[in-house]
Design an enzyme around this catalytic site. Structure first.
Site, short mmCIF file in Angstrom:
data_model
loop_
_atom_site.label_atom_id
_atom_site.label_comp_id
_atom_site.label_asym_id
_atom_site.label_seq_id
_atom_site.Cartn_x
_atom_site.Cartn_y
_atom_site.Cartn_z
N GLU A 232 -7.96 -33.00 47.95
CA GLU A 232 -8.08 -31.84 48.84
C GLU A 232 -7.36 -31.81 50.01
OE1 GLU A 232 -12.37 -29.85 48.26
OE2 GLU A 232 -12.70 -31.79 49.44
N HIS B 146 -15.37 -36.82 51.96
CA HIS B 146 -14.90 -35.51 52.26
C HIS B 146 -14.21 -35.69 53.56
CE1 HIS B 146 -15.00 -31.24 53.11
NE2 HIS B 146 -15.00 -31.03 51.83
N GLY C 148 -10.82 -24.53 53.53
CA GLY C 148 -11.65 -23.30 54.43
C GLY C 148 -10.45 -22.60 55.11
N GLU D 275 -14.18 -33.53 55.89
CA GLU D 275 -15.39 -33.22 57.15
C GLU D 275 -15.83 -34.61 57.72
OE1 GLU D 275 -17.11 -29.69 55.26
OE2 GLU D 275 -14.96 -28.86 55.49
N ASN E 121 -19.35 -27.22 46.86
CA ASN E 121 -19.88 -27.98 47.89
C ASN E 121 -20.40 -27.06 49.07
OD1 ASN E 121 -20.06 -29.56 50.27
ND2 ASN E 121 -17.98 -29.78 50.68
N TRP E 122 -21.72 -27.21 49.10
CA TRP E 122 -22.51 -26.07 50.03
C TRP E 122 -22.18 -26.27 51.53
CZ3 TRP E 122 -27.67 -24.09 47.50
CH2 TRP E 122 -27.21 -23.16 46.31
N LYS E 123 -21.88 -27.69 51.72
CA LYS E 123 -21.92 -27.99 53.10
C LYS E 123 -23.19 -27.72 54.02
CE LYS E 123 -16.85 -27.30 52.73
NZ LYS E 123 -15.48 -27.15 53.43
N SER F 127 -9.80 -23.96 49.05
CA SER F 127 -9.61 -22.69 49.22
C SER F 127 -9.31 -22.12 47.38
CB SER F 127 -8.04 -22.04 50.07
OG SER F 127 -8.47 -22.38 51.16
N GLY G 217 -15.71 -24.94 48.26
CA GLY G 217 -16.55 -24.80 49.45
C GLY G 217 -16.97 -23.57 49.60
N GLY G 218 -16.33 -22.73 50.43
CA GLY G 218 -16.86 -21.54 50.78
C GLY G 218 -17.22 -20.41 49.52
P1 PGA Z 1 -13.12 -24.52 50.44
O1 PGA Z 1 -13.64 -25.90 50.63
O2 PGA Z 1 -13.12 -24.25 49.40
O3 PGA Z 1 -13.96 -23.80 51.45
O4 PGA Z 1 -11.62 -24.45 50.96
C1 PGA Z 1 -13.29 -27.07 49.71
C2 PGA Z 1 -14.24 -28.27 50.37
O5 PGA Z 1 -14.14 -28.60 51.58
O6 PGA Z 1 -14.44 -29.12 49.29
#
Ligand code: PGA
Length: 247
Positions: A164, A94, A170, A96, A9-11, A209, A230-231
């Site tokens: 998640e 998600h 994050g 966020e 997930n590149w956000k 993470s 994500g990251g």
């Molecule tokens: P993260 O994000 O791997 O940076 O913790 C996961 C996500 O938001 O899907």
């Protein structure tokens, strides 16, 4: 057997130019796998990303979608619009989106119906806040999120659910593999209350993470069929997660 699904997930990261450069430099490496590998990129990168991965086994997805086919919804994108780009997957709910954009369980449910009707593959995201983890109410939270999301939906193998925990996203503090397995197996149990067949077919992922050091332990778990990253999906090193079984 459920096919493993590794999703990035590149956000809100990477422009079209950066997207092109990422795939120009790394596609060959990422293609060497026998799993479903999907990159969820920003809307404006979808066309470029689909074009970049065209001759590979990599798929592209969107990070959000609106549930209506069309209409006066300024700033929104429909399933048809996504399909035209060649995107195959969509993230729904998600944390966020829930936190910053007011997405509710009811919206998640409408989006899930729209995505399945359009022939796309949804990944529904669920997860508790730190307070619910600490108070011990996290399974109740997950139960509500899952049941509200899938209400009135005939689930099939296209649907995946990503657990998640918000406190792990994050933060660099991933859930332990046991904590992740507890909730993923709980989610499979919830789905089996609706349909035993669907519960055996749908993929349940862990996210929060995930990195090249913890992926192996997470993937050992019986009810975890993949990860949402994500990251760590923004860097070429993501290939170490995709190919965790080859390290
Ligand atoms: P993260 O994000 O791997 O940076 O913790 C996961 C996500 O938001 O899907």
């Amino acid at each position: 057997m459920r096919r493993e699904l590794i999703a990035g997930n590149w956000k809100m990261y990477k422009t079209q130019k950066e997207t092109k450069a990422f795939f120009d430099n790394n596609l060959a490496l990422f293609s060497q796998n026998d799993k479903d590998v999907v990159f969820f990129v920003p809307f404006t990168d979808l066309n470029q990303a689909v074009q970049s991965v065209e001759k590979s086994n990599i798929e592209i997805g969107a990070q959000n979608v609106h549930f209506e086919n069309e209409g006066a919804y300024t700033g929104e994108i429909s399933c048809e619009m996504l399909k035209e780009t060649g995107a195959k997957y969509v993230l729904i709910g998600h944390s966020e989106r829930r936190k910053y954009f007011g997405e509710t369980d009811q919206m998640v449910n409408k989006k899930l119906k729209a995505v399945l009707n359009a022939g796309l593959c949804p990944i529904i995201c669920v997860g508790e806040q730190l307070s619910a983890r600490q108070s011990g109410e996290y399974l109740e939270v997950i139960k509500n999120q899952v049941f509200n999301a899938v209400e009135g939906v005939a689930l099939d193998e296209r649907t995946a659910i990503a657990y998640e925990p918000v406190w792990a996203i994050g933060t660099g503090k991933n859930a332990s593999s046991m904590q992740a397995e507890e909730v993923c197996s709980f989610v499979r149990g919830l789905i089996s209350e609706i349909s035993k067949e669907a519960s055996e077919k749908i993929r349940i992922l862990y996210g929060g993470s995930v990195n090249p050091n913890n992926i192996k332990d997470i993937m050992k778990m019986k009810n975890i069929d993949g990860v949402l990253v994500g990251g760590a999906s923004l860097k070429p090193d993501f290939v170490k997660i995709v190919q965790y079984d080859k390290q």
